[in-house]
Design a protein around this motif. Structure first.
Motif, PDB file in Angstrom:
ATOM      1  N   LEU A  68     -12.543  10.536   6.216  1.00 31.82           N
ATOM      2  CA  LEU A  68     -11.474  10.092   5.293  1.00 31.82           C
ATOM      3  C   LEU A  68     -10.040  10.617   4.714  1.00 31.82           C
ATOM      4  O   LEU A  68      -9.391   9.955   4.531  1.00 31.82           O
ATOM      5  CB  LEU A  68     -12.796  11.009   3.987  1.00 31.82           C
ATOM      6  CG  LEU A  68     -14.240  10.441   3.572  1.00 31.82           C
ATOM      7  CD1 LEU A  68     -14.992  11.333   3.143  1.00 31.82           C
ATOM      8  CD2 LEU A  68     -14.534   9.034   3.683  1.00 31.82           C
ATOM      9  N   ARG A  69      -9.507  11.400   5.281  1.00 36.85           N
ATOM     10  CA  ARG A  69      -8.673  12.404   5.488  1.00 36.85           C
ATOM     11  C   ARG A  69      -7.488  11.349   5.861  1.00 36.85           C
ATOM     12  O   ARG A  69      -6.822  10.200   5.372  1.00 36.85           O
ATOM     13  CB  ARG A  69      -8.248  13.329   5.396  1.00 36.85           C
ATOM     14  CG  ARG A  69      -6.890  13.755   5.474  1.00 36.85           C
ATOM     15  CD  ARG A  69      -6.595  15.606   5.286  1.00 36.85           C
ATOM     16  NE  ARG A  69      -6.741  16.870   4.433  1.00 36.85           N
ATOM     17  CZ  ARG A  69      -7.595  16.889   5.236  1.00 36.85           C
ATOM     18  NH1 ARG A  69      -8.094  17.321   5.959  1.00 36.85           N
ATOM     19  NH2 ARG A  69      -8.220  17.862   3.357  1.00 36.85           N
ATOM     20  N   ALA A  70      -8.165  10.268   6.891  1.00 36.83           N
ATOM     21  CA  ALA A  70      -7.437   9.754   8.056  1.00 36.83           C
ATOM     22  C   ALA A  70      -7.409   8.196   7.214  1.00 36.83           C
ATOM     23  O   ALA A  70      -6.257   7.712   7.501  1.00 36.83           O
ATOM     24  CB  ALA A  70      -7.402   9.717   9.636  1.00 36.83           C
ATOM     25  N   ASP A  71      -7.986   7.753   6.680  1.00 38.98           N
ATOM     26  CA  ASP A  71      -8.226   6.545   6.835  1.00 38.98           C
ATOM     27  C   ASP A  71      -7.663   6.166   5.394  1.00 38.98           C
ATOM     28  O   ASP A  71      -6.147   4.986   5.112  1.00 38.98           O
ATOM     29  CB  ASP A  71      -9.766   5.978   5.773  1.00 38.98           C
ATOM     30  CG  ASP A  71     -10.499   6.363   6.778  1.00 38.98           C
ATOM     31  OD1 ASP A  71      -9.835   6.152   7.946  1.00 38.98           O
ATOM     32  OD2 ASP A  71     -12.092   6.229   6.581  1.00 38.98           O
ATOM     33  N   ALA A  72      -6.792   7.700   4.185  1.00 40.27           N
ATOM     34  CA  ALA A  72      -6.268   7.163   3.255  1.00 40.27           C
ATOM     35  C   ALA A  72      -4.618   7.634   3.928  1.00 40.27           C
ATOM     36  O   ALA A  72      -3.970   6.873   3.179  1.00 40.27           O
ATOM     37  CB  ALA A  72      -6.545   9.088   2.673  1.00 40.27           C
ATOM     38  N   VAL A  73      -4.866   8.167   4.714  1.00 37.63           N
ATOM     39  CA  VAL A  73      -3.316   8.590   5.556  1.00 37.63           C
ATOM     40  C   VAL A  73      -2.948   6.966   6.112  1.00 37.63           C
ATOM     41  O   VAL A  73      -1.553   6.754   5.955  1.00 37.63           O
ATOM     42  CB  VAL A  73      -2.871   9.550   6.339  1.00 37.63           C
ATOM     43  CG1 VAL A  73      -2.114   9.551   7.200  1.00 37.63           C
ATOM     44  CG2 VAL A  73      -2.879  11.135   5.568  1.00 37.63           C
ATOM     45  N   LYS A  74      -4.074   6.178   6.875  1.00 35.62           N
ATOM     46  CA  LYS A  74      -3.223   4.946   7.669  1.00 35.62           C
ATOM     47  C   LYS A  74      -3.151   4.390   6.204  1.00 35.62           C
ATOM     48  O   LYS A  74      -2.286   3.290   6.337  1.00 35.62           O
ATOM     49  CB  LYS A  74      -4.528   4.788   8.350  1.00 35.62           C
ATOM     50  CG  LYS A  74      -4.548   3.308   9.192  1.00 35.62           C
ATOM     51  CD  LYS A  74      -5.833   2.849   9.686  1.00 35.62           C
ATOM     52  CE  LYS A  74      -5.535   2.080  10.419  1.00 35.62           C
ATOM     53  NZ  LYS A  74      -6.770   1.651  11.251  1.00 35.62           N
ATOM     54  N   ALA A  75      -3.937   4.448   5.294  1.00 33.41           N
ATOM     55  CA  ALA A  75      -4.038   3.338   4.219  1.00 33.41           C
ATOM     56  C   ALA A  75      -1.714   3.407   3.303  1.00 33.41           C
ATOM     57  O   ALA A  75      -1.254   2.714   3.002  1.00 33.41           O
ATOM     58  CB  ALA A  75      -4.774   3.447   3.522  1.00 33.41           C
ATOM     59  N   HIS A  76      -2.368   4.756   3.348  1.00 30.76           N
ATOM     60  CA  HIS A  76      -0.831   5.000   2.338  1.00 30.76           C
ATOM     61  C   HIS A  76       0.009   4.424   3.978  1.00 30.76           C
ATOM     62  O   HIS A  76       1.283   4.643   2.976  1.00 30.76           O
ATOM     63  CB  HIS A  76      -1.492   6.843   2.708  1.00 30.76           C
ATOM     64  CG  HIS A  76       0.592   7.869   2.039  1.00 30.76           C
ATOM     65  ND1 HIS A  76       0.977   7.975   2.823  1.00 30.76           N
ATOM     66  CD2 HIS A  76       0.288   8.234   0.606  1.00 30.76           C
ATOM     67  CE1 HIS A  76       2.571   8.347   2.240  1.00 30.76           C
ATOM     68  NE2 HIS A  76       2.220   8.423   0.946  1.00 30.76           N
ATOM     69  N   LYS A 116      -3.684  -2.360  -0.612  1.00 29.91           N
ATOM     70  CA  LYS A 116      -3.305  -1.592   0.701  1.00 29.91           C
ATOM     71  C   LYS A 116      -3.635   0.121  -0.858  1.00 29.91           C
ATOM     72  O   LYS A 116      -3.951   0.812  -0.046  1.00 29.91           O
ATOM     73  CB  LYS A 116      -1.564  -1.470   0.883  1.00 29.91           C
ATOM     74  CG  LYS A 116      -1.376  -3.024   2.029  1.00 29.91           C
ATOM     75  CD  LYS A 116      -0.287  -2.241   3.029  1.00 29.91           C
ATOM     76  CE  LYS A 116       0.005  -3.559   3.694  1.00 29.91           C
ATOM     77  NZ  LYS A 116      -0.688  -4.806   3.550  1.00 29.91           N
ATOM     78  N   ARG A 117      -3.030   0.179  -1.122  1.00 27.18           N
ATOM     79  CA  ARG A 117      -3.126   1.346  -2.188  1.00 27.18           C
ATOM     80  C   ARG A 117      -4.764   1.409  -2.750  1.00 27.18           C
ATOM     81  O   ARG A 117      -5.196   2.689  -2.797  1.00 27.18           O
ATOM     82  CB  ARG A 117      -2.395   1.498  -4.446  1.00 27.18           C
ATOM     83  CG  ARG A 117      -3.328   2.356  -5.051  1.00 27.18           C
ATOM     84  CD  ARG A 117      -3.631   1.440  -5.888  1.00 27.18           C
ATOM     85  NE  ARG A 117      -3.781   2.435  -6.339  1.00 27.18           N
ATOM     86  CZ  ARG A 117      -4.888   3.225  -7.653  1.00 27.18           C
ATOM     87  NH1 ARG A 117      -5.831   2.788  -6.417  1.00 27.18           N
ATOM     88  NH2 ARG A 117      -5.372   4.047  -8.534  1.00 27.18           N
ATOM     89  N   LEU A 154      -1.934  11.382  -2.047  1.00 31.00           N
ATOM     90  CA  LEU A 154      -1.298  10.496  -1.801  1.00 31.00           C
ATOM     91  C   LEU A 154      -1.790   8.570  -2.446  1.00 31.00           C
ATOM     92  O   LEU A 154      -0.606   8.277  -2.410  1.00 31.00           O
ATOM     93  CB  LEU A 154      -1.695   9.980  -0.450  1.00 31.00           C
ATOM     94  CG  LEU A 154      -1.867  11.127   1.212  1.00 31.00           C
ATOM     95  CD1 LEU A 154      -3.119  11.261   2.012  1.00 31.00           C
ATOM     96  CD2 LEU A 154      -0.591  10.694   1.467  1.00 31.00           C
ATOM     97  N   VAL A 155      -2.295   8.672  -3.175  1.00 33.81           N
ATOM     98  CA  VAL A 155      -2.726   8.053  -3.858  1.00 33.81           C
ATOM     99  C   VAL A 155      -1.677   7.704  -5.050  1.00 33.81           C
ATOM    100  O   VAL A 155      -0.753   6.940  -6.125  1.00 33.81           O
ATOM    101  CB  VAL A 155      -4.297   7.439  -4.836  1.00 33.81           C
ATOM    102  CG1 VAL A 155      -4.194   6.741  -5.184  1.00 33.81           C
ATOM    103  CG2 VAL A 155      -5.196   7.176  -3.117  1.00 33.81           C
ATOM    104  N   SER A 156      -1.378   8.981  -5.696  1.00 32.57           N
ATOM    105  CA  SER A 156      -0.529   9.275  -6.472  1.00 32.57           C
ATOM    106  C   SER A 156       0.765   8.623  -6.573  1.00 32.57           C
ATOM    107  O   SER A 156       1.588   8.761  -7.120  1.00 32.57           O
ATOM    108  CB  SER A 156      -0.661  10.552  -7.348  1.00 32.57           C
ATOM    109  OG  SER A 156      -1.774  10.868  -7.365  1.00 32.57           O
ATOM    110  N   GLU A 157       1.491   8.853  -4.816  1.00 31.67           N
ATOM    111  CA  GLU A 157       2.526   8.938  -4.411  1.00 31.67           C
ATOM    112  C   GLU A 157       2.562   7.426  -4.695  1.00 31.67           C
ATOM    113  O   GLU A 157       3.646   6.657  -5.476  1.00 31.67           O
ATOM    114  CB  GLU A 157       3.032   9.338  -3.166  1.00 31.67           C
ATOM    115  CG  GLU A 157       4.299   8.691  -2.917  1.00 31.67           C
ATOM    116  CD  GLU A 157       4.464   9.751  -0.921  1.00 31.67           C
ATOM    117  OE1 GLU A 157       5.192   8.863  -0.786  1.00 31.67           O
ATOM    118  OE2 GLU A 157       3.837  10.435  -0.646  1.00 31.67           O
ATOM    119  N   LEU A 158       1.239   6.718  -4.661  1.00 30.76           N
ATOM    120  CA  LEU A 158       1.165   5.252  -4.432  1.00 30.76           C
ATOM    121  C   LEU A 158       1.646   4.266  -5.884  1.00 30.76           C
ATOM    122  O   LEU A 158       2.242   3.293  -6.248  1.00 30.76           O
ATOM    123  CB  LEU A 158      -0.046   4.418  -3.376  1.00 30.76           C
ATOM    124  CG  LEU A 158       0.132   4.767  -2.369  1.00 30.76           C
ATOM    125  CD1 LEU A 158      -0.756   4.096  -1.266  1.00 30.76           C
ATOM    126  CD2 LEU A 158       1.248   4.867  -1.753  1.00 30.76           C
TER     127      LEU A 158
END
Length: 171
Positions: A68-76, A116-117, A154-158
């Protein structure tokens, strides 16, 4: 007879209401009786006060959290790669009206960033479900909370990038 109807209604009403105004000593009191009063104390046993041991996180859970972390990092990363192009399109659309082609192109670029977000935020839903399941089954939640905090950062940065770009365009 028709003109006496209001008086008959009042008389009937008074008769019915007088039945409600009976003496109060016919019925028992609703006050608490001596037998109903609670007395005494309760002391918990010493072993009941001990905290519950939580089960450690399983290897499957650790692997799922990593995915799940890797998926979020990839989308980021995909978002951050697309952000400079969208920034350029938004900057070129500043000062143009809503009916202009530049404004429409900038809106499409922002919609792409939104998509993407959203892909970066999808793991949050899974993490919330995993956290709830762990809480119900008395498993440790520290690893889940740490992963969730990483994804939220990550999402907050986006979100901050999107808010900054949206502020530049006329609505």
């Amino acid at each position: 007879m028709i003109e006496h109807r209001p008086y008959l209604c009042l008389l009937a009403l008074a008769t019915f209401l007088s039945g409600c105004a009976s003496a109060g000593d016919k019925y028992p009191s609703l006050a608490i009786r001596d037998a109903e009063r609670v007395s005494g104390t309760f002391e918990a046993e010493a072993d009941m006060a001990a905290p519950v041991e939580r089960a450690p996180a399983s290897a499957d859970l650790i692997a799922r959290l990593g995915q799940l972390r890797a998926d979020a990092v990839k989308a980021h990363g995909a978002f951050m790669q697309a952000a400079p192009r969208a920034t350029g399109l938004v900057n070129s659309a500043r000062g143009s009206g809503k009916a202009s082609d530049r404004w429409a192109i900038a809106q499409v670029a922002l919609a792409d960033l939104d998509s993407k977000r959203s892909q970066a935020a999808v793991p949050l839903g899974d993490l919330d479900l995993i956290y709830t399941d762990a809480a119900i089954s008395f498993e440790t939640r520290e690893e889940i909370s740490a992963t969730r905090a990483d994804v939220i950062a990550l999402v907050s940065e986006l979100d901050a990038v999107l808010n900054r770009l949206r502020a530049r365009l006329p609505t």
